[in-house]
Each structure stands twice: as C-alpha cells, then as structure tokens.
Design a protein around this motif. Sequence first.
Motif, PDB file in Angstrom:
ATOM      1  N   LEU A 175      -9.189   6.502   5.337  1.00 32.48           N
ATOM      2  CA  LEU A 175      -9.297   5.737   4.104  1.00 32.48           C
ATOM      3  C   LEU A 175      -8.090   6.039   3.237  1.00 32.48           C
ATOM      4  CD1 LEU A 175     -12.885   6.152   2.589  1.00 32.48           C
ATOM      5  CD2 LEU A 175     -11.751   4.021   3.171  1.00 32.48           C
ATOM      6  N   GLU A 176      -7.447   4.981   2.775  1.00 28.57           N
ATOM      7  CA  GLU A 176      -6.400   5.198   1.790  1.00 28.57           C
ATOM      8  C   GLU A 176      -7.077   5.137   0.417  1.00 28.57           C
ATOM      9  OE1 GLU A 176      -2.679   3.075   2.563  1.00 28.57           O
ATOM     10  OE2 GLU A 176      -2.692   2.615   0.404  1.00 28.57           O
ATOM     11  N   CYS A 177      -6.876   6.189  -0.376  1.00 22.11           N
ATOM     12  CA  CYS A 177      -7.607   6.308  -1.640  1.00 22.11           C
ATOM     13  C   CYS A 177      -6.654   6.483  -2.807  1.00 22.11           C
ATOM     14  CB  CYS A 177      -8.527   7.527  -1.617  1.00 22.11           C
ATOM     15  SG  CYS A 177      -9.626   7.550  -0.218  1.00 22.11           S
TER      16      CYS A 177
ATOM     17  N   THR B   8      -4.577   9.944   1.645  1.00 19.10           N
ATOM     18  CA  THR B   8      -5.374   9.472   2.773  1.00 19.10           C
ATOM     19  C   THR B   8      -6.470  10.473   3.116  1.00 19.10           C
ATOM     20  OG1 THR B   8      -3.432   8.363   3.622  1.00 19.10           O
ATOM     21  CG2 THR B   8      -5.240   8.646   5.150  1.00 19.10           C
TER      22      THR B   8
ATOM     23  N   VAL C  48     -17.209   4.547   7.593  1.00 17.35           N
ATOM     24  CA  VAL C  48     -17.228   4.285   6.151  1.00 17.35           C
ATOM     25  C   VAL C  48     -18.503   3.498   5.859  1.00 17.35           C
ATOM     26  CG1 VAL C  48     -16.102   3.089   4.231  1.00 17.35           C
ATOM     27  CG2 VAL C  48     -14.711   4.241   5.964  1.00 17.35           C
TER      28      VAL C  48
ATOM     29  N   ILE D 120      -8.948   0.456   4.198  1.00 19.11           N
ATOM     30  CA  ILE D 120      -9.509   1.202   5.322  1.00 19.11           C
ATOM     31  C   ILE D 120      -8.516   1.112   6.471  1.00 19.11           C
ATOM     32  CG2 ILE D 120     -11.514   1.516   6.836  1.00 19.11           C
ATOM     33  CD1 ILE D 120     -13.157  -0.024   4.720  1.00 19.11           C
TER      34      ILE D 120
ATOM     35  N   PRO E  40     -11.550   4.172  -2.742  1.00 17.52           N
ATOM     36  CA  PRO E  40     -10.782   3.688  -1.593  1.00 17.52           C
ATOM     37  C   PRO E  40     -10.069   2.385  -1.944  1.00 17.52           C
ATOM     38  CG  PRO E  40     -13.126   3.325  -1.251  1.00 17.52           C
ATOM     39  CD  PRO E  40     -12.988   3.944  -2.602  1.00 17.52           C
TER      40      PRO E  40
END
Lengths: 285, 462
Positions: free
Chosen positions: B355-357, B382, B388, B344, B341
């Motif tokens: 979550l941006e991953c 995403t 989380v 968030i 990640p």
Amino acid sequence: MFEIVSKRVLSPAITEMKVHAPRVAASAKPGQFVIVRVDEEGERIPLTICDYDPEAGTVTIVTQTVGYSSGKINALEKGDSFADFAGPLGRPSDLLDLTEEELKKRRVLFVAGGVGTAPVYPQAKWLHEHGVTPDVIIGAKTNDLFTYVEEMKKVANVHLATDDGSEGFHGMVTGLMEQLIEKEGREFDSCVIIGPMIMMKFAARQAARYGLPTMVSLNALMVDGTGMCGACRVSVGGETKFTCVDGPEFDGALVDFDEAMRRQNMYRNHPKNHHEPDKECKCNG
Amino acid sequence: MANRIPRVPVREQDPKVRATNFEEVCYGYDGDEAVAEAGRCLNCRNPRCVGACPVHVSIPEFIAKVAGGDFAGAAATIARDSSLPSVCGRVCPQESQCEGSCVLGIKQEPVAIGKLERFVGDWAIAHAGEAPAEKPARNGKRVAVVGSGPAGLACASDLAKAGYEVKIFEALHKVGGVLVYGIPEFRLPKEAIVAKEVEAVKRLGVEIETDVVIGRTMTVDDLLDHEGYDAVFVGSGAGLPRFMGIEGENLNGVFSANEFLTRANLMHAFDDKSDTPIIAGRKAVVVGGGNVAMDAVRTAKRLGAEAVIMYRRSEAELPARVEEVHHAKEEGVEFRMLTNPVRILADEAGWVKGLECVEMELGEPDESGRRSPRVKEGSEFTVDCDVVIMALGTSPNPLIKSTTKGLDTNRRGCIVADETGRTSREGVFAGGDAVTGAATVILAMGAGRKAARAIDEYLSAK
C-alpha cells in the motif's frame, strides 16, 4: 429445501437440472441468475437461469464442473434438494425493455460458447415468442461437447462451430462471425455473447470490428448476490460495477476482461478448491 | 458507601489464546458477580443513563431487581423497551450512551450497565424454555416484514404480540441480518444468542421465509397487491459497501469488510468443514476505524495474518467501541493512526503486494466538531501487505427503492420515513439502517418497535 425434479447429463462435465422453486419461477426473466447452496456447508454459487416454467414452478439451471462446489452440484440427483435457491437476481436482459415494434426490427446475433449456450436459450426463446427468430452461433471444442443445440433450433437459426471441425464451421466462433457477416453478408444490429470469459473477450472484439454493439453476461464470483459483498466487482468503461446488481450483462466493448478473468481465479489455488485446479477452457480462446 | 466499591471485573478469554480461535471473548458475569455489580448503582432520582439510552430502558429499575436477585423481574423490566438485551448488552456503544452518562463515572468507573443487561438477557434465554409458548389471539390482519435483522425482528415480535399475522422475508439463507453476516462469532455467538433470539420471535407465531429477495423474488407491491398483506415494514439494512476509489482497488486480495466478514460469519469460511474459502493473507491491512473495521481486523488476526488497522484520524477519533479497540490491541493488532492509503500496489500476477500511504495531520474542527484530517506534504511511504480490507461504511441497498412505486428516498439512498416509520407510500413503513444509513443495533431495534406501534395505529384505524 428446493427439490430437483429432473436431471439430464448433457456432457461428461455438464448437467441440466430442473429445480422446484415456485417463487423464482414466477418472477424469472431472461438474463437473470440464481444463487444456490447445495447443503449446510455449501458455498453460495451464482448460476444463470436457463429456462423457467411459472406454471410448473420450476427453474432450469445448467452447471459445468470446474471446481469443488460445481462438482458437488453436479453430483446431486433427481429427488435431491438444494438447501437454498434464491433469485431471480440481477437485471433482466436489455432486450426486454424494447417495445414489440422495436423488437420486430431487431437483428440480434447471439454467440454462445460451451456452457454459455444454455443461458442464451431463454433470451432466444423470448425473442421467438415475440415474433423474432434470432441467429445463434454455438461454439464448442468438439461436437460431443455441444449442449442445448436441439432446444435452440426450435427458437433460432443455429450456426455451429467446432475447433476440430467435427461439426459445422471448422474454427472458433470469431471465425464463424466473420464467415456470416463478411463472407455471407448477413446483417445484424447487435450481438449478445455468453460463454467463457476468454471467448467473450475475443467475440466482443470481433463484433466491434463490424461496428456491432455487444452485451456480454459475466459470471463473476459472488457471495450474497444482492450487492452486499462486492466480490463481483468489474471495471466497465473505467468505472467499478457490481455484476450482481448492475449486471450480469454489460457492454462488451467496455468490460475489462483481463481483470475479470484474474478476479474469477482468485480462489483457484485455495486449499478448499481441492479439485483439478488448472483446467482452463480452451474452446474459444 | 456503595460508590466506593470498584467495578466488578468481567472474565475474558486470554488474549493470546483467543487470537487463534473464534469463541466469545467475554464470558460475562455470573449471578454473584451481577448482584455485586448491580449493588454499585446509586439509583439516581434523575437517572441520566435512561436519557442516554436510545430506547430509554429503565436502567436503575432493572439493576435494582438484579441487586435483589429478581432476575426474571429485571428481564421483564428491560423487555418493556428492548427486545434484544443479550445482543445490545454485547454490541451497544455503552461508553457513549448509558455508561457514558453514569454519575459514578465522574470519579470512578461507571456501573457496568452493558454487562448487567447482557447477564439479564442471557438469563432470560437460558430460562425461556420454562415459560409456555403464549401465542396471542390473532386479529385477522397480516403484515410482511422485509429483512430479519434487529429492526425486522423487533417490529415482527411487537406486531405478533399485538395479534397480527406476521411473516418475515429474508434474502440470505440465515436469519438475523447483520447479527449473523456482520458481527463475528467472537463478539456475538450465533447459536447460543442470535438463534435463541430468533426462536423467541418464532414462538410468538412469526413465520420466517429465507431466500426471498424483496425487490427481485417479489416486490413490495406484490406483497400488498397480490400476497394479501395489509402493511409492509422495510428493515432491509445498509448492506452496500463503499470503496475509496483509489488505484488498485480491484486487485486480487482487496476485499470489502462486508465480503470478508460475510465469508467468515455467515459462511463459516474459517471452519475447514465449510466449502467457502477466505483469504486473510500473510499481512492484512484494514482501512477504517469503526466497529466493522475492528471486526475485520480481529478476524484476519484469528485466521493467522499479521493484522493492521489503518485510520486517517487519531486514536481519539476512532468511531469503534472502546472495548473493541482495547480487545484488538490485546490480541496483537497493530494500529497505524493518521495514515491513509493512496494507491494499492500490485505484483506481476495482479495480487496486492503493498500500500502506498500518506501521513495525515489533524486540522481545525469542522462544522461537525471533528478535527478534519489533511495530508502531510511529502509524507508518502509504502506498507508491505498482501491483503487489503476496506471498512469505510455502507449504504442502503437500492433494490427496494428501485422496485417500489411511490417510495421516496433521499440523496444518500436512504428511505425517507417520519419518526414513527411512516414512508411516502401508504401502508409501507421503514426503519433501521435502511432509513438512517449504517447505525447501531439498538437504534434499529428501537425503530422497528416504533414502526410496529405506527403499523398497529394505521391498521386499527383502517
């Protein structure tokens, strides 16, 4: 088990209890808190220490019913016991780091709101014991809701404010700060603010207008209270701090109050908090 | 030939059923199964398993006793080196220790040493009531133990056996440290196992006081100077959670694994009777790949969430026990490997909404021999989720360091102690995660026992 040796109802939702906890009483300092658990099913709840008596082995706490667990605490009676009463936790007030000489020169203004009055008391009392009589603003919605005023008057110059004008200054604590500092020209060198989060936010902002450094005492959610869970994290000057071990007092100019208020309400609508969930304190907002 | 016999399978709760409850996953061996499995051991002349055990339990010797039906003898053999067999049999990473070096494992499955140890430990617990309490004669010296986790319990019980008056101070309201707040019920039953191990320590005459936070309620100096203790053992663990330092970590719905597990394990938040709330959300992403991450994700699953493990390396590098990974998969946990990640995402009310991953790939092995992960350029995507949980490891609590005069710590905040547990401060010994940083139950237990010997030597010479 930690026995309640006395109980006083200060207002319909606020009670004061003296609890027999000799180890905590022996080590407690102004600014610190305890974690209590009512019974085997109980949550671990942080409460600021309001007074302590090492000789009697007692610690005083003041609790306002805001949810299920605080309601359970306030339903306890003299002779009942807390299953757990751990502390003192957190760092003592910064005032304790000062030398006697430095203390004598200090002009501290305390600003207390609602149930925050009781936690101001040990700090004001401590200063008084060290030869300084501080000024304390106490704010409440109406004069029925004042707590700890008589105790406070013994150790401080007390200034009262009520939202409805039923006693003292008619208005919020921020208005009374303006009155004392701008209109009456009183001089202070710092401000300690304890009360509902929203009141601390605006009082800290007001103090900043007069260039006063501020300390605020945060009552974040916690589980262990010793640095293990991180539930109490708060942004201070852009850095994440743990209220339990880095606080509970922080520089009021640096605290992200909006985040702190949002985090404080994380479990407000949780099914386990089966208790009037939407009564936001409006006393100083 | 003994080694042609396949490993005796261990009975487990059905994955679909257990993914909805908190009861123990593995039922363990019964007597017949244990005897049959013990029969597979080759009793090697140079047993590599013993060398691979952090506390060098005489593994072939105890297994031979199990094979012969002498369970009490087996328990006595293990007790020479380990004071927590029921616990270690359940939570040790056997595949990288004893079982990982079992000769049988070269061609087939190794002897189920962990399951046999667990069987012996549980047998001893079930039969403990039959033995009369034996409190050794006191030698008049007093030792304080800080923390009631595996290190503290092991140190306290050895010192009590040697005649010392021992008192354990525990900060929380329940005894057991990480065994009660960290490891979930479905992996380590609290009443049936942990409480029994604690009772065994108490039967030796060890006193335990809860709700005492050393460093706050009293200091180590208070214990030595005012409370009349001749020595102090610090086994305060590594309880401070780490976060990633990415945007959105203070949003509502982001928890440390410590908080999430403490709510479930210590506070029983999964039980309606408990006042403590817990939020697992609709979909929970647990970031990390260790045992704590597995415990958190399986707890979230049991609370009804869609549960995902997100780990930046590949499955081969997962630090968790193989059994936990296997169990998690059986229970329906999704594994997203080579993913990290970076941010968030929040909804309007400040709660997690995703979550941006980034995707990761493994580079060349670094100095540690592990292939280091690096970000695949342009791989941002995403993941939708509302909870989380950060399971990125823990570090020692600074409370004791900051309140004890003359106690040296290293860069990582760990107490500096020699291999016997002796610290820079006279009369103060330390062991377990407080010294090593987050490690295993068996290493902590071993360190507690070594320190007990060093304390005995120190106080005998005094």
